[in-house]
Every structure is written in structure tokens, then in C-alpha cells.
Scaffold this active site. Sequence first.
Site, short mmCIF file in Angstrom:
data_model
loop_
_atom_site.label_atom_id
_atom_site.label_comp_id
_atom_site.label_asym_id
_atom_site.label_seq_id
_atom_site.Cartn_x
_atom_site.Cartn_y
_atom_site.Cartn_z
N CYS A 46 33.22 68.27 97.37
CA CYS A 46 31.81 67.88 97.33
C CYS A 46 30.99 68.83 98.19
O CYS A 46 31.50 69.41 99.15
CB CYS A 46 31.69 66.44 97.82
SG CYS A 46 30.00 65.81 97.90
N HIS A 51 28.84 71.48 103.56
CA HIS A 51 27.84 71.40 104.63
C HIS A 51 28.52 71.44 106.00
O HIS A 51 27.97 72.01 106.96
CB HIS A 51 27.02 70.11 104.50
CG HIS A 51 26.05 70.13 103.36
ND1 HIS A 51 25.53 71.30 102.85
CD2 HIS A 51 25.51 69.12 102.64
CE1 HIS A 51 24.71 71.01 101.86
NE2 HIS A 51 24.68 69.69 101.71
#
Length: 274
Positions: A46, A51
Site C-alpha cells: 500500500c 510513506h
Amino acid sequence: CSTTSVIKCKAAVIWEHKKPFRIVEVEVAPPKANEVRIKILASGICRSDDHVLSGALQKTLPVILGHEAAGVVESIGEGVTSVKPGDKVIPLFLAQCGVCSCCLHPKGNIFDKATGLMADGTSRFSYQGKPIYHFVNTSTFTEYTVVPEYSVAKIDPAAPPEKVCLIGCGFSTGYGAAINSAKVEPGSSCAIFGLGGVGLSVIMGCKAAGASRIIGVDINKDKFPKARELGATDCINPLDFKKPINEVLFDMTDGEGVDYSFEVIGRTDTMVCA
């Protein structure tokens, strides 16, 4: 039902931000009370994991990322009643503990207990005697993980792991955005900016809600056939137009725009267009 043995297995560990994963042999401790140890069968990747890798989402390092998976219960700790060894499960990164103020709130459960450690303040992962941190109570980039019992959902044993792992994040995020957050209505029009896994799930949610027009937007036209297969009525590529894509959407909808607009990329410029 429980075991006291430590499992040695491979895991992808982040040691520094903006540096590649390193696959090493880690030790996974047995589950303590109200914990479940899972053998991971499949894990999706994901953008939230990326991130952390980039440093945009700060987590204590070293850490084992991953939160979109399917697996089989290997062992359980004392007091676990909802699952047993051999059950096929999905780890939950937004769990429902049923106790904290977030989970008790009627509008949602933005869970606040994923600290990087288990409830007793320790980790179940270690490498060469030093602890490795958990990620949002899941840590699925490893062959075995340990999670709280409330972070486990039992699923159909026949479910294919490489597909149902997406329910752990990508599918539920997109489908839930359409059904639960936007509450798309029958006969409405929708635009979806970004046709990756989450965007395609938004399309499925809009279709299930009865939307009459579902417009997919992406600069990669190779994604259009799958989007149409899942329910998109139109697919448009911003690179095919000289005017801003939001103006194109107004033209397509007789100047009215769409009823619901979903930005599924995470870029400020596409958010403005949406």
C-alpha cells in the site's frame, strides 16, 4: 492451542528512511495473553507503507511494515476465543477494540492503540537480540507476525489469500469511501481520480450503490478496461485534453459536475480538480 516456541523466519525490515528494505532472519516470539500469531500467506503493498519508507509518515525504526494481508493462525495466547490454530484470517490495521473512545464513537473507529509495540509495551520481533517495531498492529511483510486478538478477522477457509488480502486495506478503503463515507445514492454521478486498487474499489462501491454514471480518470489508459469491467461508464485521460480535467468533467455533465468526486491518488493538484 498455544505454544512457547520462538519462530525464526524471513522479514523485510526498514532500518532507515529512504533506504531499501533488507530481508533478514528475525525471531518472532510466541503470542502472549490475548494475542495471535499468524503465518502470512499473501500481502499487498500500500502507498501508506511507502510513506513510511520515504519518511513522510514517521514511525520508530527499525520496523516491519505491511498491513494488507491474509494468513493462517499458527498459535494463540491465553484467553483468545475468537480464532483457533488453522483458521484463515485477515489482520486488521484499523481494529475495533471496543474499549477506547474512538471505537465507542458511533461514527467510526480511527483506532489509536497502534504504537509500534504490543499492549505490554514490548515487541514480538527481534533481530540479533534487539527489538524491531510493529506497524499498525499488523506487520505483514514477514512470514510470521503477532497481533492482538481484536486485530484479527476470521474469513472463509476457501478464500484465495492473494485476492482477499486486499480487503485488509485497499478494497475496504475504496468501497467504504463510496458506501459509508460518501453514501452514494442510486442514479447519481461519480468521478474517480486514480484507477489503482483503491480507485477500482471505489468504482465497485459506486456501482453497488446504484450510481448511473461512473467516470474514471487516469493518465494510464491501460487501466481503463479493468475499470469498465468493474462498472465505470466512462474513462478519460487528462493527457488527451488541452483544458483542465475538471472542465472536461463539467462539459461531460452539461455544466453541472458530478454528484460525488473521489480523489484516490493523494496529490494536491488532483484534489483541487476533484
